[in-house]
Design a protein around this motif. Structure first.
Motif, PDB file in Angstrom:
ATOM      1  N   GLU A  78      -4.434  -3.616  -0.831  1.00 51.60           N
ATOM      2  CA  GLU A  78      -5.990  -3.094   0.216  1.00 51.60           C
ATOM      3  C   GLU A  78      -4.992  -3.266   1.610  1.00 51.60           C
ATOM      4  O   GLU A  78      -4.721  -4.088   2.349  1.00 51.60           O
ATOM      5  CB  GLU A  78      -6.964  -3.821   0.678  1.00 51.60           C
ATOM      6  N   LEU A  79      -4.172  -1.800   2.041  1.00 52.21           N
ATOM      7  CA  LEU A  79      -3.741  -1.443   2.974  1.00 52.21           C
ATOM      8  C   LEU A  79      -4.285  -0.632   4.228  1.00 52.21           C
ATOM      9  O   LEU A  79      -5.141   0.527   3.805  1.00 52.21           O
ATOM     10  CB  LEU A  79      -2.210  -0.899   2.758  1.00 52.21           C
ATOM     11  N   ASP A  80      -3.925  -0.978   5.582  1.00 52.57           N
ATOM     12  CA  ASP A  80      -4.516   0.306   6.229  1.00 52.57           C
ATOM     13  C   ASP A  80      -2.818   0.836   6.631  1.00 52.57           C
ATOM     14  O   ASP A  80      -2.942   1.256   5.734  1.00 52.57           O
ATOM     15  CB  ASP A  80      -4.407  -0.448   7.913  1.00 52.57           C
ATOM     16  N   ALA A  81      -3.511   2.149   7.766  1.00 50.82           N
ATOM     17  CA  ALA A  81      -2.512   3.197   8.405  1.00 50.82           C
ATOM     18  C   ALA A  81      -2.229   3.201   8.882  1.00 50.82           C
ATOM     19  O   ALA A  81      -0.709   4.171   8.373  1.00 50.82           O
ATOM     20  CB  ALA A  81      -3.389   4.549   8.003  1.00 50.82           C
ATOM     21  N   ILE A 102      21.283  -2.713 -19.945  1.00 48.53           N
ATOM     22  CA  ILE A 102      20.351  -2.179 -19.087  1.00 48.53           C
ATOM     23  C   ILE A 102      18.832  -2.821 -18.844  1.00 48.53           C
ATOM     24  O   ILE A 102      18.508  -2.164 -18.168  1.00 48.53           O
ATOM     25  CB  ILE A 102      20.150  -0.412 -19.224  1.00 48.53           C
ATOM     26  N   ASP A 103      18.191  -3.842 -19.717  1.00 50.30           N
ATOM     27  CA  ASP A 103      18.022  -4.167 -19.645  1.00 50.30           C
ATOM     28  C   ASP A 103      17.123  -5.246 -18.321  1.00 50.30           C
ATOM     29  O   ASP A 103      18.055  -5.508 -17.518  1.00 50.30           O
ATOM     30  CB  ASP A 103      17.245  -5.420 -20.920  1.00 50.30           C
ATOM     31  N   GLY A 104      16.034  -5.115 -18.078  1.00 45.88           N
ATOM     32  CA  GLY A 104      15.741  -5.502 -16.913  1.00 45.88           C
ATOM     33  C   GLY A 104      13.734  -4.946 -16.228  1.00 45.88           C
ATOM     34  O   GLY A 104      12.706  -5.294 -17.177  1.00 45.88           O
ATOM     35  N   ILE A 105      13.826  -4.711 -15.320  1.00 44.88           N
ATOM     36  CA  ILE A 105      12.581  -4.755 -14.498  1.00 44.88           C
ATOM     37  C   ILE A 105      12.237  -2.991 -13.850  1.00 44.88           C
ATOM     38  O   ILE A 105      13.710  -2.340 -13.311  1.00 44.88           O
ATOM     39  CB  ILE A 105      11.783  -5.954 -13.472  1.00 44.88           C
ATOM     40  N   LYS A 106      11.446  -2.833 -13.622  1.00 43.55           N
ATOM     41  CA  LYS A 106      10.772  -1.302 -12.916  1.00 43.55           C
ATOM     42  C   LYS A 106       9.629  -1.774 -12.090  1.00 43.55           C
ATOM     43  O   LYS A 106       8.658  -2.022 -12.345  1.00 43.55           O
ATOM     44  CB  LYS A 106      10.904   0.099 -13.755  1.00 43.55           C
ATOM     45  N   VAL A 107       9.632  -2.584 -10.774  1.00 41.70           N
ATOM     46  CA  VAL A 107       8.499  -1.994  -9.699  1.00 41.70           C
ATOM     47  C   VAL A 107       8.714  -0.525  -9.314  1.00 41.70           C
ATOM     48  O   VAL A 107       8.975  -0.628  -8.399  1.00 41.70           O
ATOM     49  CB  VAL A 107       9.206  -2.763  -9.005  1.00 41.70           C
ATOM     50  N   SER A 108       7.163  -0.402  -9.592  1.00 39.86           N
ATOM     51  CA  SER A 108       7.216   1.186  -8.394  1.00 39.86           C
ATOM     52  C   SER A 108       5.718   0.624  -7.711  1.00 39.86           C
ATOM     53  O   SER A 108       4.342   0.305  -8.294  1.00 39.86           O
ATOM     54  CB  SER A 108       6.722   2.130  -9.692  1.00 39.86           C
ATOM     55  N   VAL A 109       5.480   1.987  -7.092  1.00 46.28           N
ATOM     56  CA  VAL A 109       4.227   1.776  -6.236  1.00 46.28           C
ATOM     57  C   VAL A 109       3.747   2.783  -5.750  1.00 46.28           C
ATOM     58  O   VAL A 109       4.453   3.681  -5.716  1.00 46.28           O
ATOM     59  CB  VAL A 109       4.494   1.442  -5.022  1.00 46.28           C
ATOM     60  N   GLN A 110       2.001   2.805  -6.235  1.00 46.13           N
ATOM     61  CA  GLN A 110       1.156   4.112  -5.996  1.00 46.13           C
ATOM     62  C   GLN A 110       0.516   4.122  -4.734  1.00 46.13           C
ATOM     63  O   GLN A 110      -0.657   3.357  -5.398  1.00 46.13           O
ATOM     64  CB  GLN A 110       1.195   4.610  -7.717  1.00 46.13           C
ATOM     65  N   ASP A 111      -0.541   4.933  -4.878  1.00 50.62           N
ATOM     66  CA  ASP A 111      -1.759   4.805  -3.951  1.00 50.62           C
ATOM     67  C   ASP A 111      -2.591   5.180  -5.148  1.00 50.62           C
ATOM     68  O   ASP A 111      -2.130   5.512  -6.098  1.00 50.62           O
ATOM     69  CB  ASP A 111      -1.424   5.743  -2.766  1.00 50.62           C
ATOM     70  N   ALA A 112      -3.821   5.418  -4.513  1.00 51.41           N
ATOM     71  CA  ALA A 112      -4.668   6.166  -5.282  1.00 51.41           C
ATOM     72  C   ALA A 112      -5.259   7.247  -6.138  1.00 51.41           C
ATOM     73  O   ALA A 112      -5.681   7.037  -6.973  1.00 51.41           O
ATOM     74  CB  ALA A 112      -6.214   6.077  -3.974  1.00 51.41           C
ATOM     75  N   GLU A 113      -4.419   8.775  -5.670  1.00 51.94           N
ATOM     76  CA  GLU A 113      -4.190   9.127  -6.258  1.00 51.94           C
ATOM     77  C   GLU A 113      -3.111   9.777  -7.132  1.00 51.94           C
ATOM     78  O   GLU A 113      -3.003  11.078  -7.844  1.00 51.94           O
ATOM     79  CB  GLU A 113      -4.436  10.689  -5.294  1.00 51.94           C
ATOM     80  N   PRO A 144       5.832  11.018   3.930  1.00 50.61           N
ATOM     81  CA  PRO A 144       4.768  12.436   3.296  1.00 50.61           C
ATOM     82  C   PRO A 144       3.691  11.502   2.893  1.00 50.61           C
ATOM     83  O   PRO A 144       2.758  11.905   3.441  1.00 50.61           O
ATOM     84  CB  PRO A 144       6.141  13.364   2.905  1.00 50.61           C
ATOM     85  N   LEU A 145       4.112  11.171   1.997  1.00 52.79           N
ATOM     86  CA  LEU A 145       3.542  10.195   1.329  1.00 52.79           C
ATOM     87  C   LEU A 145       2.409   8.956   1.450  1.00 52.79           C
ATOM     88  O   LEU A 145       3.941   8.842   2.104  1.00 52.79           O
ATOM     89  CB  LEU A 145       3.876  10.553  -0.748  1.00 52.79           C
ATOM     90  N   CYS A 146       1.719   8.587   0.756  1.00 50.24           N
ATOM     91  CA  CYS A 146       1.157   7.324   1.689  1.00 50.24           C
ATOM     92  C   CYS A 146       0.656   6.788   2.489  1.00 50.24           C
ATOM     93  O   CYS A 146       1.869   6.178   2.657  1.00 50.24           O
ATOM     94  CB  CYS A 146       2.323   6.372   0.430  1.00 50.24           C
ATOM     95  N   GLN A 147       0.284   7.647   3.352  1.00 47.11           N
ATOM     96  CA  GLN A 147       0.155   7.036   4.813  1.00 47.11           C
ATOM     97  C   GLN A 147      -1.115   6.761   5.070  1.00 47.11           C
ATOM     98  O   GLN A 147      -1.512   6.093   5.480  1.00 47.11           O
ATOM     99  CB  GLN A 147       0.102   8.440   5.334  1.00 47.11           C
ATOM    100  N   LYS A 148      -2.242   6.642   3.628  1.00 54.50           N
ATOM    101  CA  LYS A 148      -3.152   6.788   3.560  1.00 54.50           C
ATOM    102  C   LYS A 148      -4.379   4.727   3.581  1.00 54.50           C
ATOM    103  O   LYS A 148      -3.668   4.941   2.706  1.00 54.50           O
ATOM    104  CB  LYS A 148      -4.294   7.717   3.363  1.00 54.50           C
ATOM    105  N   ALA A 149      -5.105   4.710   4.535  1.00 52.55           N
ATOM    106  CA  ALA A 149      -5.374   3.646   3.994  1.00 52.55           C
ATOM    107  C   ALA A 149      -6.071   3.898   3.313  1.00 52.55           C
ATOM    108  O   ALA A 149      -6.388   4.416   2.476  1.00 52.55           O
ATOM    109  CB  ALA A 149      -6.369   3.440   5.272  1.00 52.55           C
ATOM    110  N   GLY A 150      -6.694   2.440   2.261  1.00 53.90           N
ATOM    111  CA  GLY A 150      -7.105   2.501   0.959  1.00 53.90           C
ATOM    112  C   GLY A 150      -6.117   1.808   0.238  1.00 53.90           C
ATOM    113  O   GLY A 150      -5.315   0.312   0.314  1.00 53.90           O
ATOM    114  N   ALA A 151      -6.020   1.743  -1.453  1.00 49.59           N
ATOM    115  CA  ALA A 151      -5.890   1.105  -2.471  1.00 49.59           C
ATOM    116  C   ALA A 151      -4.238   1.430  -2.923  1.00 49.59           C
ATOM    117  O   ALA A 151      -4.938   2.987  -3.083  1.00 49.59           O
ATOM    118  CB  ALA A 151      -6.631   1.054  -3.194  1.00 49.59           C
TER     119      ALA A 151
END
Length: 425
Positions: A78-81, A102-113, A144-151
């Motif tokens: 839960e993040l602020d703007a 090539i085995d390993g991990i992939k970490v990604s972050v997405q917004d609520a949309e 440009p993306l992921c600027q809003k507050a929220g989940a």
């Protein structure tokens, strides 16, 4: 870091100590490397198959979870703007597991949309040697993306779970979440174009013993110097180097000869990686081994600068804040098949050049507090080699049978050193 009162009480009556790096050495009596040391007090959390069920990660907190061999697991922020946010995920394969190149991990972050904020991967490389690997996720308000507050949702998955040589094991995960406040004043929005990119000469001089730790929170502090350690096949050692705004770090790793007289070759036998204070990888180098002494250096790196984050090159962009930078050294398991269980001599030549300068003025505090700065206590810890993760340094005072009165006096001095700002990171 919260220094616990109980640590001081134990120190007063102790006659033996847990010295820096002892967690790494705990399993070496039998000739086998010790396990990864997770953060003390890390909260157990279960990764969700659906983002709708994702458990929350609190900035400043450390968490322990697990990753199945197939499918994704998700966590929520839960993040602020206004704040940048970072989540680092360290994957620890189970003992005896096998992995592909090539085995390993992939970490990604997405917004609520469903907009993707960042994607990062980490793999085991040509040695195919299972060991702790780390990747990070980022939510940056200047994009440009992921600027809003929220989940926001952090998703972790295996890269090549069904690849040749990969075993379908569940891996342990250590997750840390951090926030970086916005700057009080607008600054540069492009990375510096001019910096000293000449390949630095490896630092020379007599080496001093420093035993590496068994995890990020057990990393042994180092300052500029030549440091000697011992490493066994399959072992991973952690160190931390304070690098301030405007400073450049360069590192060369030397692996000593085996002395066995056996011939052979292990590709990418020694792997050395540099991570920033948010545990995002900056750069790495692999060193092949044929039984003779070998050496490898990290590529030339720019000075730490807030504006580096706008660079296209990942290893420049990652040098975006001051603080403790981590060196992680791993010796491949296959080295033992040809050259024996060791230990093998590891020498780290660490150079930190440039005078520290003032960084950006932040409009608030980071979580955890002070993680993106270098304090006098950090420099003192690096000079002394005192591990400051949790209360390790406090417990180390009892080494050699220090008397109660002496322990109190020394303890008061070290208390100042270890009363640092980091809690989970």
């Amino acid at each position: 870091m919260a220094v616990r009162v109980g640590a001081a009480a134990v120190m007063l009556g102790a006659t033996a100590a847990v010295v820096p790096g002892q967690a790494a050495a705990a399993g070496e009596a039998s000739g086998r490397p010790g396990p990864y040391a997770f953060a003390d007090g890390a909260q157990s959390v279960e990764g969700a198959r659906s983002t709708g069920d994702a458990a929350a990660l609190k900035p400043g907190g450390a968490y322990k979870s697990s990753l199945p061999s197939s499918g994704k697991v998700s966590y929520r922020l839960e993040l602020d703007a206004a704040s940048n946010a970072y989540v680092s995920v360290t994957a620890v394969p189970s003992p005896g597991s096998t992995v592909s190149v090539i085995d390993g991990i992939k970490v990604s972050v997405q917004d609520a949309e469903g907009n993707t904020c960042s994607v990062d991967t980490a793999s085991f490389g040509a040695s195919r040697s299972p060991h702790p690997i780390a990747a990070w996720g980022r939510r940056e308000t200047g994009r440009p993306l992921c600027q809003k507050a929220g989940a926001y949702f952090v998703t972790v998955e295996r890269v090549d779970p069904e690849g040749e040589g990969s075993s379908p094991d569940t891996w342990d995960l250590e997750l840390v979440a951090l926030t970086e406040p916005r700057t009080a004043k607008a600054g540069a929005t492009t990375a510096p174009e001019v910096w000293n990119s000449a390949t630095p000469q490896p630092l020379q001089g007599e080496s001093e013993r420093r035993k590496g730790g068994a995890g990020f929170t057990r990393a042994t502090p180092l300052d500029q110097g030549v440091w000697r350690d011992d490493i066994r096949p399959g072992q991973t050692l952690f160190y931390e180097v304070p690098v301030d705004w405007g400073q450049q770090v360069s590192v060369t790793a030397d692996l000593g000869s085996s002395g066995s007289g056996v011939t052979g070759y292990t590709s990418d036998a020694l792997h050395l990686a540099l991570y920033n204070p948010a545990r995002g990888q900056v750069a790495d180098v692999g060193v092949g081994y044929d039984g003779g002494q070998k050496s490898g250096s990290l590529p030339p790196l720019p000075p730490v600068d807030h504006a580096n984050r706008y660079a296209a090159a990942a290893q420049v962009s990652a040098l975006r804040f001051a603080g403790s930078h981590y060196l992680v050294a791993h010796l491949a398991e296959d080295v033992a098949d040809t050259f024996g269980d060791g230990p093998f001599a590891l020498t780290l030549r660490v150079r930190v050049s440039g005078e520290p300068r003032g960084g950006p003025e932040y409009a608030g505090e980071s979580e955890p507090k002070g993680v993106f700065e270098v304090s006098d206590q950090d420099r003192e810890a690096a000079a002394q080699g005192v591990a400051t993760g949790d209360d390790t340094a406090m417990r180390a005072l009892a080494v050699g049978g220090i008397g109660t009165g002496s322990a109190v006096l020394v303890g008061l001095g070290v208390w100042t050193v270890v009363a640092r700002r980091r809690n989970a990171a």
